[in-house]
Write a protein that holds these residues in place. Structure first.
Motif, PDB file in Angstrom:
ATOM      1  N   TRP A  38       0.833  -1.206   0.000  1.00 54.08           N
ATOM      2  CA  TRP A  38       0.000   0.000   0.000  1.00 54.08           C
ATOM      3  C   TRP A  38       0.863   1.249   0.000  1.00 54.08           C
ATOM      4  CZ3 TRP A  38      -1.676   2.498   5.054  1.00 54.08           C
ATOM      5  CH2 TRP A  38      -2.471   3.635   4.809  1.00 54.08           C
ATOM      6  N   LYS A  44      -4.621   0.244  -3.691  1.00 57.84           N
ATOM      7  CA  LYS A  44      -5.412   1.425  -3.357  1.00 57.84           C
ATOM      8  C   LYS A  44      -5.747   1.419  -1.872  1.00 57.84           C
ATOM      9  CE  LYS A  44      -7.649   1.453  -7.890  1.00 57.84           C
ATOM     10  NZ  LYS A  44      -8.934   1.231  -8.596  1.00 57.84           N
ATOM     11  N   ASP A  45      -5.931   2.590  -1.319  1.00 58.52           N
ATOM     12  CA  ASP A  45      -6.245   2.712   0.100  1.00 58.52           C
ATOM     13  C   ASP A  45      -7.451   1.876   0.489  1.00 58.52           C
ATOM     14  OD1 ASP A  45      -4.815   5.147  -0.885  1.00 58.52           O
ATOM     15  OD2 ASP A  45      -4.854   5.678   1.238  1.00 58.52           O
ATOM     16  N   GLU A 140     -12.559   6.412  -6.111  1.00 58.83           N
ATOM     17  CA  GLU A 140     -12.070   5.087  -6.483  1.00 58.83           C
ATOM     18  C   GLU A 140     -10.903   4.665  -5.596  1.00 58.83           C
ATOM     19  OE1 GLU A 140     -10.289   2.689 -10.403  1.00 58.83           O
ATOM     20  OE2 GLU A 140     -10.899   4.796 -10.545  1.00 58.83           O
ATOM     21  N   ARG A 141     -10.108   5.621  -5.160  1.00 64.37           N
ATOM     22  CA  ARG A 141      -8.942   5.298  -4.344  1.00 64.37           C
ATOM     23  C   ARG A 141      -9.268   5.160  -2.857  1.00 64.37           C
ATOM     24  NH1 ARG A 141      -3.353   8.938  -3.764  1.00 64.37           N
ATOM     25  NH2 ARG A 141      -2.442   7.707  -2.074  1.00 64.37           N
ATOM     26  N   TYR A 142     -10.052   6.098  -2.329  1.00 61.19           N
ATOM     27  CA  TYR A 142     -10.300   6.146  -0.888  1.00 61.19           C
ATOM     28  C   TYR A 142     -11.683   5.640  -0.475  1.00 61.19           C
ATOM     29  CZ  TYR A 142      -6.343   9.402  -1.097  1.00 61.19           C
ATOM     30  OH  TYR A 142      -5.125   9.991  -1.324  1.00 61.19           O
TER      31      TYR A 142
END
Length: 215
Positions: A38, A44-45, A140-142
């Motif tokens: 990560w 991703k987160d 999308e990431r978080y």
């Protein structure tokens, strides 16, 4: 338009230890490798947190005990009280999950604090996360886009204060009227030339708000 709001990150800001770190230390030893992936930008987160939280394998009573064992900033409750007494609204904005945040708020009997976070729920001895890609604050990431939340609040409040401690908080910090930064967030915002008030804890925030006659 309302007068002002105070928005705080949870893990590492309200809590003095991230919940995912507690889980890795107690239940998911393989999580250290996932953590490295990560940090290296390979996961991703939201995928990292989902992986960690679904590897607890404990009954909900034990998970609840773990959640309530998280050390909190000693001035968290006093800050909430002072903000509300001064006519401000207090919000929690987290890229973790509301599952453990609500447990802590209920335990502390804190009312009228809205939580913006990824939906979490207990299932099969783990904490699962429900991410809605159609949500207005989806990332999308978080899982949740903190910047969108701050921008939305700024449509409703004349002044928005924000407190955070790490990389995900660097994005909403750009849009807050005043950002209180601790730990690595200070270095990140300095490198991005984003103004902030350096703090070590919520006592520093209380002092700032008093000195500026906000509370």
């Amino acid at each position: 338009m309302k007068n002002w709001a105070f928005v705080s990150d949870f893990d590492g800001t309200i809590s003095q230890k991230d919940f995912y770190r507690l889980v890795i230390e107690k239940y998911y030893k393989e999580g250290d490798k996932k953590y490295e992936d990560w940090q290296g930008g390979h996961i991703k987160d939201i995928d990292f947190l989902s992986e960690v939280f679904r590897n607890i394998h404990q009954p909900e009573e034990m998970i609840s005990q773990d959640v309530l064992s998280l050390p909190l900033d000693p001035s968290f409750v006093p800050l909430v009280q002072k903000v509300q007494q001064a006519g401000g609204d207090f919000f929690i904005l987290s890229a973790g999950t509301d599952y453990y945040i609500h447990k802590i708020l209920n335990h502390l009997e804190i009312e009228n604090v809205k939580v913006f976070s990824n939906e979490g729920y207990f299932e099969e001895n783990n904490v699962k996360m429900k991410i809605d890609p159609n949500a207005w604050h989806y990332s999308e990431r978080y899982g949740i886009d903190k910047s969108l939340v701050i921008k939305k609040l700024k449509e409703q409040y004349q002044t928005v204060y924000f407190a955070g401690d790490s990389e995900p908080d660097s994005h909403p910090a750009v849009f807050a009227d005043v950002t209180f930064a601790k730990d690595s967030l200070q270095t990140i915002l300095t490198s991005k030339h984003v103004p902030f008030e350096a703090i070590n804890n919520f006592d520093d925030i209380i002092a700032y708000l008093k000195n500026n006659e906000v509370i």
